[in-house]
Design an enzyme around this catalytic site. Structure first.
Site, PDB file in Angstrom:
ATOM      1  N   ASN A  84      -2.798   0.164  -3.820  1.00  0.00           N
ATOM      2  CA  ASN A  84      -2.688   1.250  -2.848  1.00  0.00           C
ATOM      3  C   ASN A  84      -2.143   2.537  -3.468  1.00  0.00           C
ATOM      4  O   ASN A  84      -2.464   3.634  -3.014  1.00  0.00           O
ATOM      5  CB  ASN A  84      -1.840   0.799  -1.652  1.00  0.00           C
ATOM      6  CG  ASN A  84      -2.620  -0.161  -0.765  1.00  0.00           C
ATOM      7  OD1 ASN A  84      -3.804  -0.383  -0.994  1.00  0.00           O
ATOM      8  ND2 ASN A  84      -1.973  -0.725   0.231  1.00  0.00           N
ATOM      9  N   VAL A 133       0.532   6.057   6.160  1.00  0.00           N
ATOM     10  CA  VAL A 133       0.614   4.774   6.854  1.00  0.00           C
ATOM     11  C   VAL A 133       0.432   3.617   5.863  1.00  0.00           C
ATOM     12  O   VAL A 133       0.930   2.515   6.064  1.00  0.00           O
ATOM     13  CB  VAL A 133      -0.464   4.698   7.970  1.00  0.00           C
ATOM     14  CG1 VAL A 133      -0.398   3.387   8.714  1.00  0.00           C
ATOM     15  CG2 VAL A 133      -0.306   5.865   8.946  1.00  0.00           C
ATOM     16  N   ASN A 179       0.698   0.926   3.109  1.00  0.00           N
ATOM     17  CA  ASN A 179       1.870   0.189   2.601  1.00  0.00           C
ATOM     18  C   ASN A 179       1.831  -0.036   1.104  1.00  0.00           C
ATOM     19  O   ASN A 179       0.754  -0.079   0.536  1.00  0.00           O
ATOM     20  CB  ASN A 179       1.940  -1.177   3.313  1.00  0.00           C
ATOM     21  CG  ASN A 179       2.648  -1.076   4.651  1.00  0.00           C
ATOM     22  OD1 ASN A 179       3.696  -0.459   4.738  1.00  0.00           O
ATOM     23  ND2 ASN A 179       2.065  -1.678   5.674  1.00  0.00           N
ATOM     24  N   ARG A 196       8.313  -2.531  18.131  1.00  0.00           N
ATOM     25  CA  ARG A 196       8.421  -4.003  18.123  1.00  0.00           C
ATOM     26  C   ARG A 196       9.788  -4.441  18.631  1.00  0.00           C
ATOM     27  O   ARG A 196       9.902  -5.408  19.401  1.00  0.00           O
ATOM     28  CB  ARG A 196       8.167  -4.533  16.704  1.00  0.00           C
ATOM     29  CG  ARG A 196       6.708  -4.417  16.315  1.00  0.00           C
ATOM     30  CD  ARG A 196       6.425  -4.929  14.916  1.00  0.00           C
ATOM     31  NE  ARG A 196       4.993  -4.925  14.646  1.00  0.00           N
ATOM     32  CZ  ARG A 196       4.450  -4.676  13.460  1.00  0.00           C
ATOM     33  NH1 ARG A 196       5.215  -4.400  12.412  1.00  0.00           N
ATOM     34  NH2 ARG A 196       3.133  -4.696  13.305  1.00  0.00           N
ATOM     35  N   GLY A 249      -9.382   6.560   5.909  1.00  0.00           N
ATOM     36  CA  GLY A 249      -9.372   5.093   6.059  1.00  0.00           C
ATOM     37  C   GLY A 249      -9.844   4.789   7.478  1.00  0.00           C
ATOM     38  O   GLY A 249      -9.102   4.998   8.435  1.00  0.00           O
ATOM     39  N   ALA A 250     -11.102   4.362   7.582  1.00  0.00           N
ATOM     40  CA  ALA A 250     -11.680   4.078   8.912  1.00  0.00           C
ATOM     41  C   ALA A 250     -11.678   2.577   9.169  1.00  0.00           C
ATOM     42  O   ALA A 250     -12.575   2.042   9.807  1.00  0.00           O
ATOM     43  CB  ALA A 250     -13.091   4.646   8.997  1.00  0.00           C
ATOM     44  N   ARG A 260       4.630  -6.343   1.416  1.00  0.00           N
ATOM     45  CA  ARG A 260       4.048  -5.004   1.350  1.00  0.00           C
ATOM     46  C   ARG A 260       4.074  -4.505  -0.098  1.00  0.00           C
ATOM     47  O   ARG A 260       3.214  -3.726  -0.503  1.00  0.00           O
ATOM     48  CB  ARG A 260       4.800  -4.060   2.294  1.00  0.00           C
ATOM     49  CG  ARG A 260       4.598  -4.419   3.778  1.00  0.00           C
ATOM     50  CD  ARG A 260       5.299  -3.452   4.711  1.00  0.00           C
ATOM     51  NE  ARG A 260       5.066  -3.766   6.129  1.00  0.00           N
ATOM     52  CZ  ARG A 260       5.856  -4.539   6.865  1.00  0.00           C
ATOM     53  NH1 ARG A 260       6.929  -5.092   6.340  1.00  0.00           N
ATOM     54  NH2 ARG A 260       5.596  -4.766   8.131  1.00  0.00           N
ATOM     55  N   ASP A 265       8.311  -0.138  13.930  1.00  0.00           N
ATOM     56  CA  ASP A 265       9.378  -1.150  13.948  1.00  0.00           C
ATOM     57  C   ASP A 265      10.205  -1.025  15.234  1.00  0.00           C
ATOM     58  O   ASP A 265      10.610  -2.035  15.818  1.00  0.00           O
ATOM     59  CB  ASP A 265      10.273  -0.994  12.707  1.00  0.00           C
ATOM     60  CG  ASP A 265       9.502  -1.309  11.425  1.00  0.00           C
ATOM     61  OD1 ASP A 265       8.595  -2.156  11.470  1.00  0.00           O
ATOM     62  OD2 ASP A 265       9.793  -0.688  10.386  1.00  0.00           O
ATOM     63  N   HIS A 289      10.405   0.247   5.767  1.00  0.00           N
ATOM     64  CA  HIS A 289       9.432  -0.473   6.609  1.00  0.00           C
ATOM     65  C   HIS A 289       9.096  -1.777   5.883  1.00  0.00           C
ATOM     66  O   HIS A 289       8.083  -1.910   5.214  1.00  0.00           O
ATOM     67  CB  HIS A 289       8.184   0.403   6.783  1.00  0.00           C
ATOM     68  CG  HIS A 289       7.134  -0.224   7.639  1.00  0.00           C
ATOM     69  ND1 HIS A 289       7.388  -0.725   8.886  1.00  0.00           N
ATOM     70  CD2 HIS A 289       5.803  -0.422   7.420  1.00  0.00           C
ATOM     71  CE1 HIS A 289       6.263  -1.206   9.393  1.00  0.00           C
ATOM     72  NE2 HIS A 289       5.295  -1.038   8.522  1.00  0.00           N
ATOM     73  N   GLY A 312      -6.882   2.816  10.935  1.00  0.00           N
ATOM     74  CA  GLY A 312      -7.388   4.182  11.048  1.00  0.00           C
ATOM     75  C   GLY A 312      -8.275   4.367  12.271  1.00  0.00           C
ATOM     76  O   GLY A 312      -8.132   5.341  13.023  1.00  0.00           O
TER      77      GLY A 312
END
Ligand code: APR
Length: 311
Positions: free
Chosen positions: A96, A119, A121, A152, A10-11, A89, A149, A176, A15
């Site tokens: 996904n 990573v 979601n 943050r 995943g660029a 999410r 998290d 998450h 990513g």
């Protein structure tokens, strides 16, 4: 001496940010993989153009297939759709889930000994799905959620107290998502636990801001979700894994009775190193903290039961 190899699948926003931060630290040779033609190649080339300015040694290569990723030490999976305003999410689940399935099929054959950091979601569910599809030992499939998290939480504690960010320890465990469990008792400013420094209302407000930190970014960006702090969180985990330091980071790991929970991936304090999850730390949570963790776990388990986990 050759560098370790890190593949980032995943660029996109997350990513590419993670790849660049890992490159800047000189930690590894990096392979960026994406289904979008030209994107991983173009971003890799752009990053390599910065080499003479930032003086990093590792190479960055872009690819649409997994050939150049063979034998990776760490694979970071960010492939998938990000949240749009108003989306949870969980809304990302079906799309996904299919992406993580196909990515993990490739990772299983191209990098059978890798430590995989999920990573995509909804993170806790995707980490569990990835582990199931991979057939890898549980210690080698973990997720990035708790580190972000907690970062943050640290930011909002610094903002409220005026203390330098370097003097703050902050810990968030659990899913998450909106049921995450910030731990004020285990979060400190210059070693003093938060509840001894601030009133209950102030602590509650910091917790509220932390829980909705990601959504606040989504609402401002209007297209896509956060990527700088997620990228930095990935780079921090990869640094610990490759450095084999054993540092404890809140990570999304398979639980096997710890905290009275089993059969799901959830963020808890875990020691990380070259083999992935070295051990899960069982902190002494009070009744309220444990109840919040169990409520958070119940939501993840419910979602897990609604999806196909068969290999
Ligand atoms: N294989 C490889 N790459 C894929 C695949 C796949 N099967 N499917 C999609 N991708 C790529 C897309 O082409 C895109 O470049 O994943 C990339 C995702 O990038 P963005 O859309 O920019 O999303 P980003 O913000 O990076 O978020 C990625 O991380 O934080 C989570 O919720 C977020 O699930 C989302 C993921």
């Amino acid at each position: 001496m050759s560098l370790p190899k890190v593949t980032v699948v995943g660029a996109g926003q997350v990513g590419a940010t993670a790849a660049f931060l890992i490159a800047l630290k000189g930690l590894a040779d990096i392979v960026l993989v994406d289904v979008a033609e030209g994107i991983p190649q173009g971003k890799a080339l752009d990053m390599m153009h910065a080499r003479s300015l930032e003086h990093f040694g590792g190479s960055i290569t872009g690819s649409n297939d997994y050939g150049p990723t063979a034998g990776s030490d760490v694979v970071v999976v960010t492939a998938g759709l990000p949240r749009k305003p108003g989306m949870t999410r969980e809304d990302l689940l079906a799309a996904n889930g299919a992406i993580v399935r196909s990515v993990m099929g490739e990772v299983r054959s191209s990098s059978p000994d890798a430590v995989v950091v999920l990573v995509t979601n909804p993170l806790d569910v995707m980490a569990h799905l990835a582990w199931r599809i991979s057939g890898f030992p549980a210690e080698r499939v973990l997720g990035m959620g708790g580190v972000l998290d907690s970062a943050r939480f640290a930011y909002f504690i610094a903002d409220a107290t005026g203390a330098p960010i370097s003097e703050i320890e902050a810990v968030v465990i659990g899913a998450h998502g909106d049921t995450m469990v910030p731990l004020p008792r285990f979060s400190k400013v210059r070693g003093t636990p938060l509840p001894e420094l601030l009133g209950a209302d102030e602590v509650a407000e910091i917790v509220r801001k932390t829980v909705f930190g990601g959504a606040e970014v989504v609402a401002l960006l209007k297209s896509g979700s956060a990527f700088y702090a997620p990228g930095a969180s990935i780079a921090a985990m990869v640094t610990t894994i490759l450095g084999d330091t054993g540092a404890v980071m809140p990570s999304c790991v398979l639980l096997n009775g710890e905290y009275g929970l089993s059969g799901l991936h959830l963020n808890v304090p875990a020691s990380l190193g070259r083999r992935g999850v070295l051990s899960v730390a069982e902190w002494e949570l009070d009744e309220q903290e444990l109840a919040a963790l169990h409520a958070s776990a119940a939501g993840v388990t419910e979602t897990l039961m609604s999806i196909d986990l068969e290999v």
